[in-house]
Design a protein around this motif. Structure first.
Motif, PDB file in Angstrom:
ATOM      1  N   GLU A 269     -19.259  -3.082 -50.991  1.00  0.00           N
ATOM      2  CA  GLU A 269     -20.291  -2.138 -50.579  1.00  0.00           C
ATOM      3  C   GLU A 269     -19.956  -1.599 -49.200  1.00  0.00           C
ATOM      4  O   GLU A 269     -19.675  -2.346 -48.265  1.00  0.00           O
ATOM      5  CB  GLU A 269     -21.666  -2.806 -50.550  1.00  0.00           C
ATOM      6  CG  GLU A 269     -22.792  -1.825 -50.205  1.00  0.00           C
ATOM      7  CD  GLU A 269     -24.162  -2.467 -50.193  1.00  0.00           C
ATOM      8  OE1 GLU A 269     -25.168  -1.743 -50.222  1.00  0.00           O
ATOM      9  OE2 GLU A 269     -24.223  -3.728 -50.150  1.00  0.00           O
ATOM     10  N   ALA A 270     -19.977  -0.265 -49.066  1.00  0.00           N
ATOM     11  CA  ALA A 270     -19.731   0.385 -47.787  1.00  0.00           C
ATOM     12  C   ALA A 270     -21.006   0.389 -46.953  1.00  0.00           C
ATOM     13  O   ALA A 270     -22.112   0.197 -47.483  1.00  0.00           O
ATOM     14  CB  ALA A 270     -19.239   1.816 -48.010  1.00  0.00           C
ATOM     15  N   PRO A 271     -20.895   0.590 -45.632  1.00  0.00           N
ATOM     16  CA  PRO A 271     -22.088   0.603 -44.784  1.00  0.00           C
ATOM     17  C   PRO A 271     -23.132   1.634 -45.200  1.00  0.00           C
ATOM     18  O   PRO A 271     -24.328   1.441 -44.943  1.00  0.00           O
ATOM     19  CB  PRO A 271     -21.513   0.928 -43.402  1.00  0.00           C
ATOM     20  CG  PRO A 271     -20.131   0.394 -43.442  1.00  0.00           C
ATOM     21  CD  PRO A 271     -19.657   0.652 -44.833  1.00  0.00           C
ATOM     22  N   TRP A 276     -17.357   1.060 -53.020  1.00  0.00           N
ATOM     23  CA  TRP A 276     -15.963   1.468 -52.841  1.00  0.00           C
ATOM     24  C   TRP A 276     -15.070   0.645 -53.766  1.00  0.00           C
ATOM     25  O   TRP A 276     -15.205  -0.581 -53.845  1.00  0.00           O
ATOM     26  CB  TRP A 276     -15.523   1.273 -51.396  1.00  0.00           C
ATOM     27  CG  TRP A 276     -15.992   2.361 -50.474  1.00  0.00           C
ATOM     28  CD1 TRP A 276     -17.081   3.168 -50.631  1.00  0.00           C
ATOM     29  CD2 TRP A 276     -15.369   2.762 -49.256  1.00  0.00           C
ATOM     30  NE1 TRP A 276     -17.186   4.040 -49.579  1.00  0.00           N
ATOM     31  CE2 TRP A 276     -16.152   3.820 -48.718  1.00  0.00           C
ATOM     32  CE3 TRP A 276     -14.253   2.334 -48.555  1.00  0.00           C
ATOM     33  CZ2 TRP A 276     -15.829   4.454 -47.512  1.00  0.00           C
ATOM     34  CZ3 TRP A 276     -13.928   2.949 -47.357  1.00  0.00           C
ATOM     35  CH2 TRP A 276     -14.707   4.006 -46.851  1.00  0.00           C
ATOM     36  N   LEU A 277     -14.149   1.336 -54.444  1.00  0.00           N
ATOM     37  CA  LEU A 277     -13.195   0.710 -55.348  1.00  0.00           C
ATOM     38  C   LEU A 277     -11.777   0.961 -54.832  1.00  0.00           C
ATOM     39  O   LEU A 277     -11.477   2.042 -54.327  1.00  0.00           O
ATOM     40  CB  LEU A 277     -13.298   1.292 -56.762  1.00  0.00           C
ATOM     41  CG  LEU A 277     -14.687   1.435 -57.388  1.00  0.00           C
ATOM     42  CD1 LEU A 277     -14.576   2.119 -58.745  1.00  0.00           C
ATOM     43  CD2 LEU A 277     -15.350   0.086 -57.531  1.00  0.00           C
ATOM     44  N   VAL A 278     -10.910  -0.031 -54.988  1.00  0.00           N
ATOM     45  CA  VAL A 278      -9.502   0.108 -54.643  1.00  0.00           C
ATOM     46  C   VAL A 278      -8.691   0.018 -55.929  1.00  0.00           C
ATOM     47  O   VAL A 278      -8.773  -0.983 -56.643  1.00  0.00           O
ATOM     48  CB  VAL A 278      -9.038  -0.984 -53.660  1.00  0.00           C
ATOM     49  CG1 VAL A 278      -7.563  -0.801 -53.324  1.00  0.00           C
ATOM     50  CG2 VAL A 278      -9.873  -0.958 -52.392  1.00  0.00           C
ATOM     51  N   THR A 279      -7.909   1.068 -56.247  1.00  0.00           N
ATOM     52  CA  THR A 279      -7.053   1.006 -57.421  1.00  0.00           C
ATOM     53  C   THR A 279      -5.747   0.309 -57.081  1.00  0.00           C
ATOM     54  O   THR A 279      -5.358   0.199 -55.914  1.00  0.00           O
ATOM     55  CB  THR A 279      -6.756   2.409 -57.976  1.00  0.00           C
ATOM     56  OG1 THR A 279      -5.932   3.136 -57.068  1.00  0.00           O
ATOM     57  CG2 THR A 279      -8.054   3.179 -58.220  1.00  0.00           C
ATOM     58  N   GLU A 299     -21.479   6.538 -55.966  1.00  0.00           N
ATOM     59  CA  GLU A 299     -22.910   6.439 -55.715  1.00  0.00           C
ATOM     60  C   GLU A 299     -23.528   5.399 -56.642  1.00  0.00           C
ATOM     61  O   GLU A 299     -23.198   5.340 -57.823  1.00  0.00           O
ATOM     62  CB  GLU A 299     -23.602   7.784 -55.936  1.00  0.00           C
ATOM     63  CG  GLU A 299     -23.232   8.863 -54.915  1.00  0.00           C
ATOM     64  CD  GLU A 299     -24.055   8.761 -53.658  1.00  0.00           C
ATOM     65  OE1 GLU A 299     -24.872   7.810 -53.548  1.00  0.00           O
ATOM     66  OE2 GLU A 299     -23.874   9.614 -52.782  1.00  0.00           O
ATOM     67  N   LEU A 300     -24.429   4.590 -56.110  1.00  0.00           N
ATOM     68  CA  LEU A 300     -25.160   3.629 -56.912  1.00  0.00           C
ATOM     69  C   LEU A 300     -26.564   4.145 -57.218  1.00  0.00           C
ATOM     70  O   LEU A 300     -27.219   4.714 -56.344  1.00  0.00           O
ATOM     71  CB  LEU A 300     -25.267   2.280 -56.188  1.00  0.00           C
ATOM     72  CG  LEU A 300     -24.006   1.436 -56.100  1.00  0.00           C
ATOM     73  CD1 LEU A 300     -24.265   0.216 -55.248  1.00  0.00           C
ATOM     74  CD2 LEU A 300     -23.533   1.021 -57.482  1.00  0.00           C
ATOM     75  N   THR A 301     -27.012   3.934 -58.431  1.00  0.00           N
ATOM     76  CA  THR A 301     -28.389   4.249 -58.797  1.00  0.00           C
ATOM     77  C   THR A 301     -29.238   3.030 -58.516  1.00  0.00           C
ATOM     78  O   THR A 301     -29.045   1.967 -59.109  1.00  0.00           O
ATOM     79  CB  THR A 301     -28.492   4.615 -60.286  1.00  0.00           C
ATOM     80  OG1 THR A 301     -27.666   5.749 -60.538  1.00  0.00           O
ATOM     81  CG2 THR A 301     -29.929   4.962 -60.661  1.00  0.00           C
TER      82      THR A 301
END
Length: 303
Positions: A269-271, A276-279, A299-301
């Motif tokens: 989770e970003a601030p 955030w995902l890293v491939t 974006e999270l719902t």
């Protein structure tokens, strides 16, 4: 990938570099971790930041896996690594099963996930640190309330533990790579034995602690994990999905982005509250596309 006072820091496994990510998406190296021996799955593996802004780094060196701590100086845009302080070294390493995830728990202690490095029997040997999850003070000491006297070992019987996360009530979860049969999501408790190499996945023998959920490796290879608002988000490599597991019912899950981004190594989770995902498609096991590897913001719902 971790955030230090809001600034994202990203590790590169093979180069040994720590990168600072700027708001416009560009990166700059804040330093190289000295002596990183990147062979196979070994290299620069795990990052964590403590309440003082110090950076903890788990990596593979020429003499085994080790845990180091670095001061970070400067301001965003000009950060730099200080000198290395060794907290733990000489951990068995190999070109596979090195583990390497590190994270601070809600108790302020540092947890370290260590693979068996191909030494299967070491997972059941409490004198070995391989195949374990360790718990230590921020200075590398043994907490007085650890389950085994004078030992950093917190749980054992692991093959290659990966992501670490805690629910709001303090329940600890860990993902784990299986061999050929089952990958696992485990609830981690002090002193528990998770069965490897005697069992893989749910055993129902009563002698070992079973996972709360298991998956075939072709659909999982669960890597990094984070907890947000009652949901565990799990990055999956071979399965090429983001998996969401409700803490209230951890035997169930929902998958997202099936194959859309390829192999996903980490999630956090970003601030700003985004995910955030890293491939990880350039590690020799994926099929890199244009721009790989990438950091993605989702974006999270929220309800």
């Amino acid at each position: 990938m971790v955030f230090r006072n809001g600034t994202p820091l990203v590790s590169e496994r093979d180069s040994g570099r720590i990168l600072e990510l700027s708001p416009d998406g560009t990166t700059r190296a804040i330093g190289d971790i000295p002596g990183v021996a990147a062979v196979g799955e070994g290299g620069l593996l795990g990052l964590a930041v403590d309440s003082q802004g110090r950076l903890y780094v788990y990596s593979t060196g020429t003499d085994g896996n080790r845990l180091q701590r670095f001061d970070v100086t400067g301001e965003p845009g000009s950060l730099a690594l200080g000198q290395a302080e060794m907290l733990l070294d000489g951990i068995g390493s190999a070109s596979y099963h090195d583990g390497g995830r590190i994270a601070f728990g809600p108790d302020g202690m540092l947890y370290v996930a260590i693979g068996d490095a191909g030494r299967r029997d070491s997972s059941q040997d409490l004198e070995s640190l391989n195949g374990k999850i360790l718990r230590m003070t921020p200075d590398g000491g043994v907490p007085a309330d650890n389950p085994f006297p004078d030992s950093l070992v917190y749980s054992y019987g692991h093959r290659n533990p990966q992501g670490l996360a805690w629910a709001e009530d303090g329940t600890m979860f860990a993902t784990e790579f299986g061999q050929n049969t089952w990958d696992e999501l485990n609830i981690i408790t002090a002193g528990a034995n998770y069965g490897w190499p005697t069992v893989e996945g749910i055993a129902t023998t009563g002698d070992f602690t079973d996972p709360v959920q298991q998956w075939e490796p072709t659909e999982a290879s669960p890597s990094g994990m984070t907890h947000i608002d009652g949901t565990l988000f799990i990055a999956n490599l071979r399965g090429q999905v983001l998996r969401a597991v409700p803490v209230a019912d951890p035997s169930t899950s929902t998958t997202y982005y099936d194959g859309e981004f390829g192999r996903i190594r980490d999630v956090t989770e970003a601030p700003d509250g985004k995910l955030w995902l890293v491939t990880n498609n350039t590690d020799g096991r994926g099929r890199p596309g244009p721009g790989d590897d990438r950091i993605l913001s989702v974006e999270l719902t929220r309800q």
